[in-house]
Design an enzyme around this catalytic site. Structure first.
Site, PDB file in Angstrom:
ATOM      1  N   LYS A 185      31.020  32.082  34.082  1.00 34.79           N
ATOM      2  CA  LYS A 185      31.489  33.180  34.934  1.00 34.79           C
ATOM      3  C   LYS A 185      32.464  34.029  34.157  1.00 34.79           C
ATOM      4  O   LYS A 185      33.375  33.507  33.510  1.00 34.79           O
ATOM      5  CB  LYS A 185      32.214  32.583  36.165  1.00 34.79           C
ATOM      6  CG  LYS A 185      32.760  33.640  37.106  1.00 34.79           C
ATOM      7  CD  LYS A 185      31.659  34.202  37.975  1.00 34.79           C
ATOM      8  CE  LYS A 185      32.087  35.428  38.760  1.00 34.79           C
ATOM      9  NZ  LYS A 185      31.855  36.694  38.000  1.00 34.79           N
ATOM     10  N   LYS A 232      40.799  29.691  33.309  1.00 32.67           N
ATOM     11  CA  LYS A 232      41.234  30.350  34.552  1.00 32.67           C
ATOM     12  C   LYS A 232      40.546  29.751  35.782  1.00 32.67           C
ATOM     13  O   LYS A 232      41.178  29.452  36.792  1.00 32.67           O
ATOM     14  CB  LYS A 232      40.878  31.843  34.430  1.00 32.67           C
ATOM     15  CG  LYS A 232      41.631  32.743  35.342  1.00 32.67           C
ATOM     16  CD  LYS A 232      41.153  34.189  35.207  1.00 32.67           C
ATOM     17  CE  LYS A 232      41.390  34.770  33.836  1.00 32.67           C
ATOM     18  NZ  LYS A 232      41.104  36.226  33.800  1.00 32.67           N
ATOM     19  N   LYS A 236      32.079  35.532  28.974  1.00 29.23           N
ATOM     20  CA  LYS A 236      32.548  36.928  28.901  1.00 29.23           C
ATOM     21  C   LYS A 236      31.554  37.721  28.079  1.00 29.23           C
ATOM     22  O   LYS A 236      30.872  37.168  27.213  1.00 29.23           O
ATOM     23  CB  LYS A 236      33.909  36.977  28.194  1.00 29.23           C
ATOM     24  CG  LYS A 236      34.679  38.241  28.466  1.00 29.23           C
ATOM     25  CD  LYS A 236      35.410  38.131  29.782  1.00 29.23           C
ATOM     26  CE  LYS A 236      36.418  39.182  30.037  1.00 29.23           C
ATOM     27  NZ  LYS A 236      37.394  38.763  31.059  1.00 29.23           N
ATOM     28  N   THR A 249      42.525  41.008  42.252  1.00 31.42           N
ATOM     29  CA  THR A 249      43.349  40.576  41.127  1.00 31.42           C
ATOM     30  C   THR A 249      44.814  40.918  41.413  1.00 31.42           C
ATOM     31  O   THR A 249      45.707  40.091  41.222  1.00 31.42           O
ATOM     32  CB  THR A 249      42.859  41.230  39.818  1.00 31.42           C
ATOM     33  OG1 THR A 249      41.446  41.053  39.738  1.00 31.42           O
ATOM     34  CG2 THR A 249      43.513  40.618  38.601  1.00 31.42           C
ATOM     35  N   SER A 276      35.640  36.737  43.194  1.00 35.14           N
ATOM     36  CA  SER A 276      34.270  36.793  42.658  1.00 35.14           C
ATOM     37  C   SER A 276      33.494  35.557  43.096  1.00 35.14           C
ATOM     38  O   SER A 276      32.316  35.629  43.450  1.00 35.14           O
ATOM     39  CB  SER A 276      34.297  36.826  41.127  1.00 35.14           C
ATOM     40  OG  SER A 276      34.467  38.138  40.667  1.00 35.14           O
TER      41      SER A 276
HETATM   42  N1  GLU Z   1      37.308  40.335  34.447  1.00 40.18           N
HETATM   43  C1  GLU Z   1      38.085  39.573  35.367  1.00 40.18           C
HETATM   44  C2  GLU Z   1      38.897  38.501  34.648  1.00 40.18           C
HETATM   45  O1  GLU Z   1      39.122  38.581  33.473  1.00 40.18           O
HETATM   46  C3  GLU Z   1      37.259  39.023  36.509  1.00 40.18           C
HETATM   47  C4  GLU Z   1      36.198  38.071  36.107  1.00 40.18           C
HETATM   48  C5  GLU Z   1      35.275  37.685  37.249  1.00 40.18           C
HETATM   49  O2  GLU Z   1      35.519  38.060  38.376  1.00 40.18           O
HETATM   50  O3  GLU Z   1      34.321  36.983  36.951  1.00 40.18           O
HETATM   51  O4  GLU Z   1      39.390  37.583  35.257  1.00 40.18           O
END
Ligand code: GLU
Length: 422
Positions: free
Chosen positions: A66, A90, A102, A186, A356
């Site tokens: 994810k 995370k 990513k 966020t 998400s």
């Molecule tokens: N790009 C965001 C992060 O770095 C969200 C990632 C997501 O929702 O999968 O946490």
């Protein structure tokens, strides 16, 4: 400077506090899979150009990969690898059943038209199609990507596989299976964490000054929600520069956003419509904003903002990382020595990926929640993650980041070991 080396340095520090097998740790030092694509597209003027795209699938021990997709001229495999690793950490910090991934394209999206961006994003989705999906790897917005792009990805992927699969990407528009509250998530998650920290440090919002570097989706929403909660926003900046309220006047991020939209940048004065106050506000560069006297310094832009070059000049009592990787490991150690509290990215900005996860669950269930329901589910997760990390830091006598990594690495490592030999 290798961002992935920074990430590995953080991993190595955390490892000492776990009782995981050495082979598990070896496994964690490498991504499970890294993909690199050439993306040829036809530009609006008929010219053909080729771009580089990446997707790193770091860990799937706790669930499908994810993580976001970023469009940036400096994006490269090393950076994407670090960001994918941090996503795994995370998700484990907030204890949601997802792994880490990513992606990125090396590109300045501001130089492409909307139609070119759509062709490029759909080209990437087609190349990624065999490797992604709600049970494999789920994409999301990150730097310079947005809900519309997630809709393009979900649509293109659905065409390739011949059925509607909204859960291949999160952060989609509401009309295309997005979740209520995802845009603010966020910032909202960060505010829940900040409120918990304020309780521990006995700070009252009215007397707490906040400086925010970065005015994209995350910086703007965090500043807006913190302002609404009564915190004092004294400086804001975007990639071109910022404004500082020298007299300490609290600034409304919504007004600054209106000004930015009307005039194209934040800078110099504080304007509402055509009325500009240049007396109480002063222009600051993105370097200067980091060194302002404040209680909380929120980093909501890019990586490597606090380094050994400027760490000695940081005057904040708390560094709050809403961006990913904004403090280098060397600078992090110096901040700890100076007793400046760092609320790490893997905790502070984890509200985004948590919602998400909620979006994915809603897509799979075909049953949607209200924004109130989303926030009622988000808050206890963020509050628990903060308190677990705060207590762990106290127990081990380590900074919050080390505590967060210890908790997360332990969870990921235990998941690896629980499935037996590899
Ligand atoms: N790009 C965001 C992060 O770095 C969200 C990632 C997501 O929702 O999968 O946490």
């Amino acid at each position: 400077m290798s961002v992935f080396n920074n990430a590995l340095a953080q991993l190595k520090k955390a490892i000492q506090y776990t009782s995981l097998k050495p082979s598990t740790l070896e496994f964690l030092k490498r991504p499970e899979r890294q993909l690199q694509f050439s993306l040829p597209i036809t530009m609006d003027d008929g010219a053909e150009k080729v771009f580089d795209g990446f997707r790193v699938q770091y860990t799937s021990a706790r669930g499908p990969y994810k993580g976001g997709l970023r469009y940036h001229p400096q994006t490269n495999l090393d950076e994407v690898k670090a960001l994918a690793f941090w996503m795994g950490i995370k998700c484990a910090v907030v204890n949601i059943p997802l792994g880490g991934g990513k992606g990125g394209i090396t590109i300045d999206p501001k130089k492409l038209s909307q139609a070119e961006l759509e062709r490029l994003t759909r080209a990437l989705a087609r190349k990624l199609a065999p490797f992604i999906g709600p049970e494999q790897d789920i994409l999301a917005p990150d730097v310079n990507t947005n809900p519309m792009m997630m809709a393009w990805i979900a649509d293109e992927y659905s065409r390739v596989v011949g059925k509607k699969v909204p859960g291949v990407a999160t952060g989609k528009p509401l009309e295309q299976g997005g979740s209520a509250g995802r845009t603010e998530a966020t910032g909202q998650g960060g505010l829940y964490v900040l409120n918990e920290l304020a309780k521990k440090l006995k700070l009252t919002p009215k007397k707490t000054r906040i400086v925010v570097q970065g005015f994209g989706n995350v910086g703007y929403n965090f500043a807006k929600l913190a302002y609404q909660a009564g915190y004092q926003i004294i400086a804001l900046s975007d990639s071109k520069g910022g404004i500082y309220s020298k007299t300490g006047i609290n600034m409304d991020p919504d007004n600054v956003m209106k000004d930015k939209k009307a005039r194209g940048l934040i800078g110099g004065c504080y304007c509402i419509g055509s009325v500009c106050d240049c007396k109480n506000f002063t222009a600051v560069t993105n370097k200067q904003i980091l060194e302002l006297p404040t209680d909380i310094l929120v980093l909501a832009a890019l990586e490597n903002q606090i380094t050994t070059a400027n760490v000695g000049r940081i005057k904040a009592k708390v560094v709050f990382e809403m961006a990913n990787g904004p403090t280098t490991p060397e600078a992090d150690e110096k901040l700890a020595k100076r007793k400046i509290i760092v609320v790490p990215d893997v905790l502070a900005n984890a509200g985004g990926v948590t919602v998400s996860y909620f979006e994915l669950v809603q897509n799979i269930q075909q049953y949607y929640w209200t924004e109130k329901e989303v926030n009622e589910k988000l808050k206890p997760i963020m509050v628990k993650a903060f308190n677990d990390i705060w207590n762990k830091a106290g127990e081990l006598k380590v900074p919050l980041r080390v505590a967060a990594f210890v908790l997360a690495v332990d969870r990921i490592g235990k998941a690896i070991e629980a499935r037996g030999k590899f």
